[in-house]
Each structure stands twice: as C-alpha cells, then as structure tokens.
Design a protein around this motif. Sequence first.
Motif, PDB file in Angstrom:
ATOM      1  N   SER A 164     100.200  31.231  59.601  1.00  0.00           N
ATOM      2  CA  SER A 164     101.627  30.939  59.532  1.00  0.00           C
ATOM      3  C   SER A 164     102.233  31.530  58.272  1.00  0.00           C
ATOM      4  N   ASP A 165     103.498  31.894  58.358  1.00  0.00           N
ATOM      5  CA  ASP A 165     104.244  32.356  57.193  1.00  0.00           C
ATOM      6  C   ASP A 165     104.986  31.205  56.525  1.00  0.00           C
ATOM      7  N   ASN A 166     104.777  29.985  57.026  1.00  0.00           N
ATOM      8  CA  ASN A 166     105.535  28.835  56.527  1.00  0.00           C
ATOM      9  C   ASN A 166     104.765  27.989  55.524  1.00  0.00           C
ATOM     10  N   VAL A 167     103.699  28.547  54.945  1.00  0.00           N
ATOM     11  CA  VAL A 167     102.959  27.846  53.899  1.00  0.00           C
ATOM     12  C   VAL A 167     103.495  28.281  52.544  1.00  0.00           C
ATOM     13  N   VAL A 168     103.870  27.309  51.726  1.00  0.00           N
ATOM     14  CA  VAL A 168     104.440  27.568  50.407  1.00  0.00           C
ATOM     15  C   VAL A 168     103.499  26.993  49.348  1.00  0.00           C
ATOM     16  N   ASP A 169     103.144  27.802  48.379  1.00  0.00           N
ATOM     17  CA  ASP A 169     102.231  27.388  47.322  1.00  0.00           C
ATOM     18  C   ASP A 169     103.035  26.956  46.102  1.00  0.00           C
ATOM     19  N   MET A 170     103.026  25.649  45.822  1.00  0.00           N
ATOM     20  CA  MET A 170     103.744  25.128  44.658  1.00  0.00           C
ATOM     21  C   MET A 170     102.770  24.608  43.608  1.00  0.00           C
ATOM     22  N   ARG A 171     101.506  24.979  43.722  1.00  0.00           N
ATOM     23  CA  ARG A 171     100.506  24.531  42.762  1.00  0.00           C
ATOM     24  C   ARG A 171     100.743  25.199  41.409  1.00  0.00           C
ATOM     25  N   GLY A 172     100.549  24.424  40.365  1.00  0.00           N
ATOM     26  CA  GLY A 172     100.735  24.959  39.024  1.00  0.00           C
ATOM     27  C   GLY A 172      99.571  25.844  38.638  1.00  0.00           C
ATOM     28  N   SER A 173      99.734  26.572  37.563  1.00  0.00           N
ATOM     29  CA  SER A 173      98.675  27.486  37.130  1.00  0.00           C
ATOM     30  C   SER A 173      97.415  26.750  36.746  1.00  0.00           C
ATOM     31  N   GLY A 174      97.547  25.457  36.408  1.00  0.00           N
ATOM     32  CA  GLY A 174      96.372  24.704  36.003  1.00  0.00           C
ATOM     33  C   GLY A 174      95.804  23.833  37.088  1.00  0.00           C
ATOM     34  N   GLY A 175      96.428  23.829  38.270  1.00  0.00           N
ATOM     35  CA  GLY A 175      95.942  22.951  39.322  1.00  0.00           C
ATOM     36  C   GLY A 175      95.760  23.675  40.613  1.00  0.00           C
ATOM     37  N   GLY A 176      95.058  23.049  41.528  1.00  0.00           N
ATOM     38  CA  GLY A 176      94.850  23.642  42.840  1.00  0.00           C
ATOM     39  C   GLY A 176      93.855  24.754  42.767  1.00  0.00           C
ATOM     40  N   GLY A 177      94.318  25.916  42.409  1.00  0.00           N
ATOM     41  CA  GLY A 177      93.413  27.052  42.221  1.00  0.00           C
ATOM     42  C   GLY A 177      92.901  27.627  43.509  1.00  0.00           C
ATOM     43  N   ARG A 178      92.116  28.667  43.376  1.00  0.00           N
ATOM     44  CA  ARG A 178      91.514  29.296  44.522  1.00  0.00           C
ATOM     45  C   ARG A 178      90.122  28.737  44.736  1.00  0.00           C
ATOM     46  N   GLY A 179      89.661  28.865  45.941  1.00  0.00           N
ATOM     47  CA  GLY A 179      88.323  28.333  46.174  1.00  0.00           C
ATOM     48  C   GLY A 179      87.890  28.451  47.600  1.00  0.00           C
ATOM     49  N   ARG A 180      86.693  27.963  47.868  1.00  0.00           N
ATOM     50  CA  ARG A 180      86.161  27.966  49.212  1.00  0.00           C
ATOM     51  C   ARG A 180      86.539  26.660  49.891  1.00  0.00           C
ATOM     52  N   MET A 181      86.336  26.606  51.210  1.00  0.00           N
ATOM     53  CA  MET A 181      86.590  25.372  51.924  1.00  0.00           C
ATOM     54  C   MET A 181      85.713  24.271  51.357  1.00  0.00           C
ATOM     55  N   PRO A 182      86.261  23.061  51.159  1.00  0.00           N
ATOM     56  CA  PRO A 182      85.530  22.003  50.470  1.00  0.00           C
ATOM     57  C   PRO A 182      84.577  21.260  51.390  1.00  0.00           C
ATOM     58  N   PHE A 183      83.643  21.966  52.010  1.00  0.00           N
ATOM     59  CA  PHE A 183      82.746  21.304  52.931  1.00  0.00           C
ATOM     60  C   PHE A 183      81.535  20.718  52.217  1.00  0.00           C
ATOM     61  N   GLY A 184      81.376  21.006  50.920  1.00  0.00           N
ATOM     62  CA  GLY A 184      80.214  20.509  50.209  1.00  0.00           C
ATOM     63  C   GLY A 184      80.458  19.192  49.505  1.00  0.00           C
ATOM     64  N   GLY A 185      81.693  18.674  49.549  1.00  0.00           N
ATOM     65  CA  GLY A 185      82.001  17.390  48.952  1.00  0.00           C
ATOM     66  C   GLY A 185      82.216  17.498  47.457  1.00  0.00           C
TER      67      GLY A 185
END
Length: 296
Positions: free
Chosen positions: A9-30
Amino acid sequence: MRWKVGRRSDNVVDMRGSGGGGRGRMPFGGGGGLGLGGIAVVVVIGLILGKNPLEMLGMVAQMQGDGGGVPQQQEGQAPPAGDETAEFVSVILGETEDAWGPIFQASGQTYAAPKLNLFSGGVNTACGSASSASGPFYCPGDHEVYIDLSFFEEMKARLGGGGDFAYAYVIAHEVGHHVQTLLGVSAKVNAARQRGQEVQGDGGLLVRQELQADCYAGVWANVAQAKHQWLEAGDVEEAMNTATAIGDDRLQKQSQGHVVPDAFSHGTSEQRVRWFKAGFESGDPNRCDTFSASRL
C-alpha cells in the motif's frame, strides 16, 4: 505466511522519530519492544476498566481527550527501504484495500482506504495523544490506523500470541473498525453511549462491535487467501491462539483470578475465535451481523 507476494500500500506513513522504531526484521523471535512493566500496567488498567489490552491500545487513545481541539499531527514520510516490518504492514494494508474495495463497490459504495501511521514513543491523533503502550489502534476522528511496531514483540512475549498471520489479524481487526466507521456502525454505538446506555458487558454493544471487527478480519483473510493461497501450516492456528489469548474471560482470569462478564468489552476467547472463523470461512461480510445475533 508467504506475505511478500502481496501488494504494498502507498497509504503507510512513517512518523517514527530518529531514535525510535528503526529498521529491522520481522519480530518473530520475541523479546524487546515496549517495556514489560509498561505493558503489564496497561493490562492491569485495562482489566480494571473492563477493556482488552490489545485495544487499550485503541480504546485509551480514542477515549483520551486533551481538552482542546484536534492535536497537530506529526509529519511523516514513506517507510525507509529495508525495513521488513514496515514492508509487512504495507502488504497487509494493501491487501485490505484490495479486499474491501470490491466489497463496497458491489453494494454501490466507495471504499475510502485509511492511512496507517507507524509511530514510536508517542503520537498525536484526532482522538488525542497516545504512547507506545497504546499499541495498534484505530482513530475514528481522522479515519486512520496507528501502530507502534514494537507491540508485535510484546504481543508474543506477554499476551501469548505471535506469528505473521497473527500480526496480520491485528491489523485487519483495526481496519475492520474503519469499515464500521464508514458504514455508520461506530457512530450508532457511540450515540448509544452518549445517551447513557450501558454498552459494556456480555452481549453489550461494545462487545458486538469488537466481535464484528474480528469477523471483518476473517472476511479479509478469506479474500486474501483466495487471491494468493499464501497461508502455510500453522498460520490460522497462530491467529486463533492470539484471539484466544485476548478474550476478556482469559485476560480477566489471568489478571484477577475470576471472570466478570459485566466488564466485558471485546468478547470471550471462544466468541472471538468463532466470529473470526465466521468471516474467514464465508468471506461474506453479511455473516458478520453481530448486532442481530441472538448468540454471540
């Protein structure tokens, strides 16, 4: 779940701050994500108030007022490349758009897709302010979905649910609330609340609204599976385990040792599983009329 075959979708907006959220893999490892103490507080407060923590989330944000007008929205942008979790969310949202668009069109209506906002730390919405502990929620004031992606990790670590299809179920449930808003269902429930009608409790309007959103999530899952055949062994069980884990009776039993049906807001584990299955097995939103159902 082979989710990468889906449409982004083109309707996802990223409002995460530079210090939060971040990039990563799917959190399937807990692990990681929201502070365990913070989510525990949300669980306890939610149960005291008769709310389900998966949406104390949404309910906290929707019911929380700031005393002023609509807060100023934070600016956002498209999620960065290489963020697999954001990509997953984009795919699930895109597939909800592709499912509900034709369903609305078949009844002579137009589906206005919601935006989905990724945030971390906190966010301002038309429903008030929300913190990371809010997790995923839908704000009817601006017709948008909000998700702190770290909630998926907490969902597995603390609420007993996890896995890609389980996460998709959570997103589809929130989109289900958007569908209810477009159809006028949410306005009717809110009007009843404003008239002083008791909407909580076993069989109450709030429970019926939440179970309908579960059923709508099932309708989406049916349409998407028919389109992609993307589910793998154990995927449906993941979603059902999550629905079971967030039933009012299960959460109350775990938190306070006994069940209080008068405080129900989302339905029992059995009800949540059954209504999701009603949508998933039929693919027909007309099978989701929880408000007329004599048995939930």
